[in-house]
Design a protein around this motif. Structure first.
Motif, mmCIF file in Angstrom:
data_model
loop_
_atom_site.group_PDB
_atom_site.id
_atom_site.type_symbol
_atom_site.label_atom_id
_atom_site.label_comp_id
_atom_site.label_asym_id
_atom_site.label_seq_id
_atom_site.Cartn_x
_atom_site.Cartn_y
_atom_site.Cartn_z
ATOM 1 N N ASP A 1 -26.440 -77.652 -34.638
ATOM 2 C CA ASP A 1 -25.835 -77.121 -33.419
ATOM 3 C C ASP A 1 -24.833 -76.004 -33.707
ATOM 4 O O ASP A 1 -24.760 -75.009 -32.980
ATOM 5 N N VAL A 2 -24.025 -76.201 -34.758
ATOM 6 C CA VAL A 2 -22.989 -75.229 -35.131
ATOM 7 C C VAL A 2 -23.243 -74.803 -36.565
ATOM 8 O O VAL A 2 -23.299 -75.644 -37.471
ATOM 9 N N PHE A 3 -23.395 -73.496 -36.770
ATOM 10 C CA PHE A 3 -23.875 -72.996 -38.055
ATOM 11 C C PHE A 3 -23.006 -71.845 -38.542
ATOM 12 O O PHE A 3 -22.764 -70.889 -37.813
ATOM 13 N N ALA A 4 -22.533 -71.961 -39.783
ATOM 14 C CA ALA A 4 -21.724 -70.893 -40.383
ATOM 15 C C ALA A 4 -22.516 -70.189 -41.461
ATOM 16 O O ALA A 4 -23.123 -70.832 -42.321
ATOM 17 N N ILE A 5 -22.520 -68.871 -41.417
ATOM 18 C CA ILE A 5 -23.050 -68.066 -42.519
ATOM 19 C C ILE A 5 -21.859 -67.652 -43.373
ATOM 20 O O ILE A 5 -20.905 -67.048 -42.877
ATOM 21 N N THR A 6 -21.917 -67.992 -44.659
ATOM 22 C CA THR A 6 -20.770 -67.785 -45.549
ATOM 23 C C THR A 6 -21.227 -67.097 -46.843
ATOM 24 O O THR A 6 -21.103 -67.662 -47.925
ATOM 25 N N ASP A 7 -21.770 -65.920 -46.714
ATOM 26 C CA ASP A 7 -22.251 -65.203 -47.895
ATOM 27 C C ASP A 7 -21.106 -64.897 -48.851
ATOM 28 O O ASP A 7 -19.942 -64.798 -48.460
ATOM 29 N N VAL B 1 -13.891 -70.710 -48.928
ATOM 30 C CA VAL B 1 -14.674 -70.374 -47.744
ATOM 31 C C VAL B 1 -13.715 -70.081 -46.590
ATOM 32 O O VAL B 1 -12.797 -70.855 -46.321
ATOM 33 N N GLY B 2 -13.945 -68.946 -45.944
ATOM 34 C CA GLY B 2 -13.213 -68.614 -44.728
ATOM 35 C C GLY B 2 -14.115 -68.850 -43.534
ATOM 36 O O GLY B 2 -15.238 -68.320 -43.484
ATOM 37 N N LEU B 3 -13.663 -69.647 -42.583
ATOM 38 C CA LEU B 3 -14.466 -69.988 -41.413
ATOM 39 C C LEU B 3 -13.820 -69.444 -40.139
ATOM 40 O O LEU B 3 -12.588 -69.423 -40.004
ATOM 41 N N ASN B 4 -14.672 -69.000 -39.218
ATOM 42 C CA ASN B 4 -14.228 -68.494 -37.918
ATOM 43 C C ASN B 4 -13.323 -67.273 -38.075
ATOM 44 O O ASN B 4 -12.302 -67.148 -37.408
ATOM 45 N N VAL B 5 -13.729 -66.375 -38.969
ATOM 46 C CA VAL B 5 -12.944 -65.161 -39.213
ATOM 47 C C VAL B 5 -13.378 -64.046 -38.262
ATOM 48 O O VAL B 5 -14.495 -64.046 -37.732
ATOM 49 N N ASP B 6 -12.487 -63.105 -38.055
ATOM 50 C CA ASP B 6 -12.807 -61.880 -37.328
ATOM 51 C C ASP B 6 -13.516 -60.957 -38.319
ATOM 52 O O ASP B 6 -12.904 -60.484 -39.273
ATOM 53 N N ASP B 7 -14.793 -60.719 -38.096
ATOM 54 C CA ASP B 7 -15.575 -59.955 -39.064
ATOM 55 C C ASP B 7 -15.307 -58.457 -38.996
ATOM 56 O O ASP B 7 -15.940 -57.678 -39.722
ATOM 57 N N GLU B 8 -14.348 -58.047 -38.167
ATOM 58 C CA GLU B 8 -13.937 -56.640 -38.124
ATOM 59 C C GLU B 8 -12.484 -56.469 -38.558
ATOM 60 O O GLU B 8 -11.910 -55.391 -38.405
ATOM 61 N N ASN B 9 -11.893 -57.504 -39.103
ATOM 62 C CA ASN B 9 -10.497 -57.432 -39.536
ATOM 63 C C ASN B 9 -10.351 -56.533 -40.757
ATOM 64 O O ASN B 9 -11.021 -56.734 -41.765
ATOM 65 N N ASP B 10 -9.471 -55.561 -40.665
ATOM 66 C CA ASP B 10 -9.327 -54.559 -41.731
ATOM 67 C C ASP B 10 -8.872 -55.162 -43.053
ATOM 68 O O ASP B 10 -9.360 -54.775 -44.122
ATOM 69 N N ALA B 11 -7.937 -56.094 -43.001
ATOM 70 C CA ALA B 11 -7.410 -56.685 -44.240
ATOM 71 C C ALA B 11 -8.496 -57.439 -44.986
ATOM 72 O O ALA B 11 -8.641 -57.304 -46.213
ATOM 73 N N GLY C 1 -8.935 -66.822 -39.554
ATOM 74 C CA GLY C 1 -9.816 -67.881 -40.009
ATOM 75 C C GLY C 1 -9.101 -69.052 -40.649
ATOM 76 O O GLY C 1 -7.886 -69.052 -40.840
ATOM 77 N N VAL C 2 -9.889 -70.049 -41.000
ATOM 78 C CA VAL C 2 -9.421 -71.235 -41.706
ATOM 79 C C VAL C 2 -9.967 -71.179 -43.125
ATOM 80 O O VAL C 2 -11.156 -70.914 -43.331
ATOM 81 N N ALA C 3 -9.111 -71.387 -44.109
ATOM 82 C CA ALA C 3 -9.524 -71.344 -45.516
ATOM 83 C C ALA C 3 -9.804 -72.759 -46.014
ATOM 84 O O ALA C 3 -8.994 -73.668 -45.826
ATOM 85 N N VAL C 4 -10.963 -72.922 -46.666
ATOM 86 C CA VAL C 4 -11.412 -74.229 -47.125
ATOM 87 C C VAL C 4 -11.865 -74.114 -48.584
ATOM 88 O O VAL C 4 -12.530 -73.140 -48.953
ATOM 89 N N LEU C 5 -11.521 -75.099 -49.396
ATOM 90 C CA LEU C 5 -11.999 -75.122 -50.777
ATOM 91 C C LEU C 5 -13.493 -75.428 -50.790
ATOM 92 O O LEU C 5 -13.925 -76.447 -50.263
ATOM 93 N N ALA C 6 -14.278 -74.524 -51.397
ATOM 94 C CA ALA C 6 -15.733 -74.716 -51.442
ATOM 95 C C ALA C 6 -16.119 -75.679 -52.554
ATOM 96 O O ALA C 6 -15.506 -75.697 -53.608
ATOM 97 N N HIS C 7 -17.149 -76.467 -52.290
ATOM 98 C CA HIS C 7 -17.766 -77.410 -53.243
ATOM 99 C C HIS C 7 -16.820 -77.893 -54.356
ATOM 100 O O HIS C 7 -17.028 -77.581 -55.538
#
Length: 204
Positions: free
Chosen positions: A32-38, A79-89, A186-192
């Motif tokens: 239902d809810v899917f994140a792409i985190t390349d 992993v950054g989730l729910n980020v603004d994909d146009e944020n300059d920083a 966004g929210v920062a999460v430790l990956a795997h």
């Protein structure tokens, strides 16, 4: 019950499915809810939104990214989730990361070529197509040459830390990545966390 998948990769980094293929697979799996985190890129996000709209997919997309960082002597992925994909920083940080990825890929290619794998960089690049080259692309090239049967075998023999084809990384520090993710809302999460070869002390 809502089903989430908050960590996925497309062919914009080291995934083997295109954006369209990945999204349709998520729907097939009843996500239902899917994140792409390349890895270190947000390039898949806009195409993903377009595919969801065009194909009327019942999927909520979360814009995400997996940032490679250095912490102490370890390479840690955030992993950054729910980020603004146009944020300059965030975009500025990812641009710098991509340049570091290319430098590392060239070094890996040089080291492997020096040890008998001529043309391996170009072969890895064909797997990457228009995406940045990662160790996974080198792994696929080495598997195609028959030096190992799978990814764990290739990394154990050639691409893992201290091995012939290992290229040292120069990623940003963890604090910098977390700050950029937060600046992008966004929210920062430790990956795997289970994959890092650390003692319980270091994990804590």
């Amino acid at each position: 019950m809502i089903k989430y998948d908050l960590h996925s990769h497309t062919t914009y980094s080291d995934g083997q499915l295109s954006v369209e293929q990945l999204l349709h697979r998520a729907v097939e799996k009843n996500i239902d809810v899917f994140a792409i985190t390349d890895h270190d890129t947000l390039s898949a996000i806009k195409p993903a939104r377009q595919v969801i709209a065009n194909d009327n997919l019942p999927l909520k997309l979360i814009a995400g990214v997996e940032v490679s960082t250095k912490w102490e002597s370890f390479e840690i992925h955030i992993v950054g989730l729910n980020v603004d994909d146009e944020n300059d920083a965030l975009l500025s940080l990812l641009q710098a990361q991509q340049a570091k990825r290319e430098d590392r890929a060239l070094e890996i290619g040089r080291r492997l070529a020096k040890n008998g794998f001529e043309g391996i960089y170009d072969q890895a690049k064909t797997f990457a197509e228009n995406a940045q080259i990662t160790r996974a692309h080198f792994a696929r090239a080495l598997i195609e040459r028959g030096v190992a049967k799978n990814f764990p075998g290739v990394f154990k023999k050639y691409l893992g830390r201290g091995k012939t084809g290992y290229g040292p990384s120069s990623w940003c520090d963890m604090q910098t990545a977390i700050a950029a993710i937060h600046q992008a809302g966004g929210v920062a999460v430790l990956a795997h966390p289970g994959r890092y070869q650390m003692s319980n002390k270091w994990l804590r």
